[in-house]
Write a protein that holds these residues in place. Structure first.
Motif, PDB file in Angstrom:
ATOM      1  N   LEU A  29      11.843  38.587   7.483  1.00  0.00           N
ATOM      2  CA  LEU A  29      10.932  37.837   8.355  1.00  0.00           C
ATOM      3  C   LEU A  29      11.683  36.900   9.289  1.00  0.00           C
ATOM      4  O   LEU A  29      11.298  36.731  10.453  1.00  0.00           O
ATOM      5  N   THR A  30      12.761  36.310   8.801  1.00  0.00           N
ATOM      6  CA  THR A  30      13.595  35.461   9.652  1.00  0.00           C
ATOM      7  C   THR A  30      14.232  36.284  10.765  1.00  0.00           C
ATOM      8  O   THR A  30      14.294  35.852  11.918  1.00  0.00           O
ATOM      9  N   LEU A  31      14.688  37.479  10.437  1.00  0.00           N
ATOM     10  CA  LEU A  31      15.253  38.384  11.443  1.00  0.00           C
ATOM     11  C   LEU A  31      14.220  38.713  12.508  1.00  0.00           C
ATOM     12  O   LEU A  31      14.524  38.675  13.706  1.00  0.00           O
ATOM     13  N   LEU A  32      12.989  39.002  12.084  1.00  0.00           N
ATOM     14  CA  LEU A  32      11.933  39.305  13.048  1.00  0.00           C
ATOM     15  C   LEU A  32      11.634  38.108  13.943  1.00  0.00           C
ATOM     16  O   LEU A  32      11.408  38.258  15.143  1.00  0.00           O
ATOM     17  N   TYR A  33      11.633  36.917  13.365  1.00  0.00           N
ATOM     18  CA  TYR A  33      11.320  35.716  14.141  1.00  0.00           C
ATOM     19  C   TYR A  33      12.370  35.449  15.212  1.00  0.00           C
ATOM     20  O   TYR A  33      12.044  35.141  16.352  1.00  0.00           O
ATOM     21  N   PHE A  34      13.631  35.575  14.852  1.00  0.00           N
ATOM     22  CA  PHE A  34      14.688  35.237  15.798  1.00  0.00           C
ATOM     23  C   PHE A  34      14.999  36.359  16.792  1.00  0.00           C
ATOM     24  O   PHE A  34      15.519  36.095  17.867  1.00  0.00           O
ATOM     25  N   THR A  35      14.672  37.596  16.458  1.00  0.00           N
ATOM     26  CA  THR A  35      14.966  38.690  17.385  1.00  0.00           C
ATOM     27  C   THR A  35      13.757  39.112  18.205  1.00  0.00           C
ATOM     28  O   THR A  35      13.901  39.831  19.178  1.00  0.00           O
ATOM     29  N   ASP A  36      12.539  38.687  17.799  1.00  0.00           N
ATOM     30  CA  ASP A  36      11.300  39.120  18.466  1.00  0.00           C
ATOM     31  C   ASP A  36      11.247  40.637  18.586  1.00  0.00           C
ATOM     32  O   ASP A  36      11.029  41.189  19.663  1.00  0.00           O
ATOM     33  N   TRP A  37      11.432  41.322  17.500  1.00  0.00           N
ATOM     34  CA  TRP A  37      11.374  42.781  17.488  1.00  0.00           C
ATOM     35  C   TRP A  37       9.936  43.203  17.728  1.00  0.00           C
ATOM     36  O   TRP A  37       9.081  43.139  16.865  1.00  0.00           O
ATOM     37  N   LYS A  38       9.649  43.616  18.939  1.00  0.00           N
ATOM     38  CA  LYS A  38       8.291  43.817  19.420  1.00  0.00           C
ATOM     39  C   LYS A  38       7.505  44.844  18.601  1.00  0.00           C
ATOM     40  O   LYS A  38       6.293  44.714  18.453  1.00  0.00           O
ATOM     41  N   VAL A  39       8.164  45.828  18.035  1.00  0.00           N
ATOM     42  CA  VAL A  39       7.466  46.857  17.268  1.00  0.00           C
ATOM     43  C   VAL A  39       6.697  46.236  16.097  1.00  0.00           C
ATOM     44  O   VAL A  39       5.572  46.618  15.815  1.00  0.00           O
ATOM     45  N   PHE A  40       7.296  45.269  15.427  1.00  0.00           N
ATOM     46  CA  PHE A  40       6.649  44.636  14.281  1.00  0.00           C
ATOM     47  C   PHE A  40       5.898  43.369  14.653  1.00  0.00           C
ATOM     48  O   PHE A  40       4.828  43.092  14.122  1.00  0.00           O
ATOM     49  N   VAL A  41       6.458  42.586  15.557  1.00  0.00           N
ATOM     50  CA  VAL A  41       5.894  41.271  15.858  1.00  0.00           C
ATOM     51  C   VAL A  41       4.527  41.389  16.528  1.00  0.00           C
ATOM     52  O   VAL A  41       3.687  40.511  16.370  1.00  0.00           O
ATOM     53  N   THR A  42       4.251  42.464  17.232  1.00  0.00           N
ATOM     54  CA  THR A  42       2.942  42.614  17.867  1.00  0.00           C
ATOM     55  C   THR A  42       1.831  42.777  16.843  1.00  0.00           C
ATOM     56  O   THR A  42       0.659  42.606  17.174  1.00  0.00           O
ATOM     57  N   ASN A  43       2.133  43.095  15.603  1.00  0.00           N
ATOM     58  CA  ASN A  43       1.129  43.253  14.557  1.00  0.00           C
ATOM     59  C   ASN A  43       0.907  41.987  13.742  1.00  0.00           C
ATOM     60  O   ASN A  43       0.089  41.986  12.829  1.00  0.00           O
ATOM     61  N   ILE A  44       1.605  40.893  14.048  1.00  0.00           N
ATOM     62  CA  ILE A  44       1.424  39.628  13.342  1.00  0.00           C
ATOM     63  C   ILE A  44       0.331  38.843  14.053  1.00  0.00           C
ATOM     64  O   ILE A  44       0.447  38.559  15.247  1.00  0.00           O
ATOM     65  N   PRO A  45      -0.751  38.488  13.337  1.00  0.00           N
ATOM     66  CA  PRO A  45      -1.841  37.754  13.986  1.00  0.00           C
ATOM     67  C   PRO A  45      -1.358  36.408  14.549  1.00  0.00           C
ATOM     68  O   PRO A  45      -0.505  35.753  13.965  1.00  0.00           O
ATOM     69  N   PHE A  46      -1.897  36.009  15.661  1.00  0.00           N
ATOM     70  CA  PHE A  46      -1.621  34.760  16.373  1.00  0.00           C
ATOM     71  C   PHE A  46      -0.249  34.736  17.036  1.00  0.00           C
ATOM     72  O   PHE A  46      -0.060  34.054  18.014  1.00  0.00           O
TER      73      PHE A  46
END
Length: 58
Positions: A29-46
């Motif tokens: 989750l930290t990796l996703l937050y700092f890299t903004d990996w759009k494939v996964f981050v677009t599915n996180i609400p808000f």
């Protein structure tokens, strides 16, 4: 080498499984937050609101 792994070693490893999964999940989750990996981050609400303007430009 595998012949030296006994019951105690397996029980110890099993005790740390949930901790290892927790730290691994947190690291992912930290990796996703700092890299903004759009494939996964677009599915996180808000949080996916930051990409809505990019989709309209296409």
């Amino acid at each position: 080498m595998l012949g030296r792994i006994g019951r105690k070693h397996i029980e110890t490893a099993a005790a740390f499984t949930s901790t290892a999964l927790g730290f691994g999940g947190g690291a992912f989750l930290t990796l996703l937050y700092f890299t903004d990996w759009k494939v996964f981050v677009t599915n996180i609400p808000f949080y996916n609101g930051k990409f809505q303007g990019l989709e309209e430009e296409k």
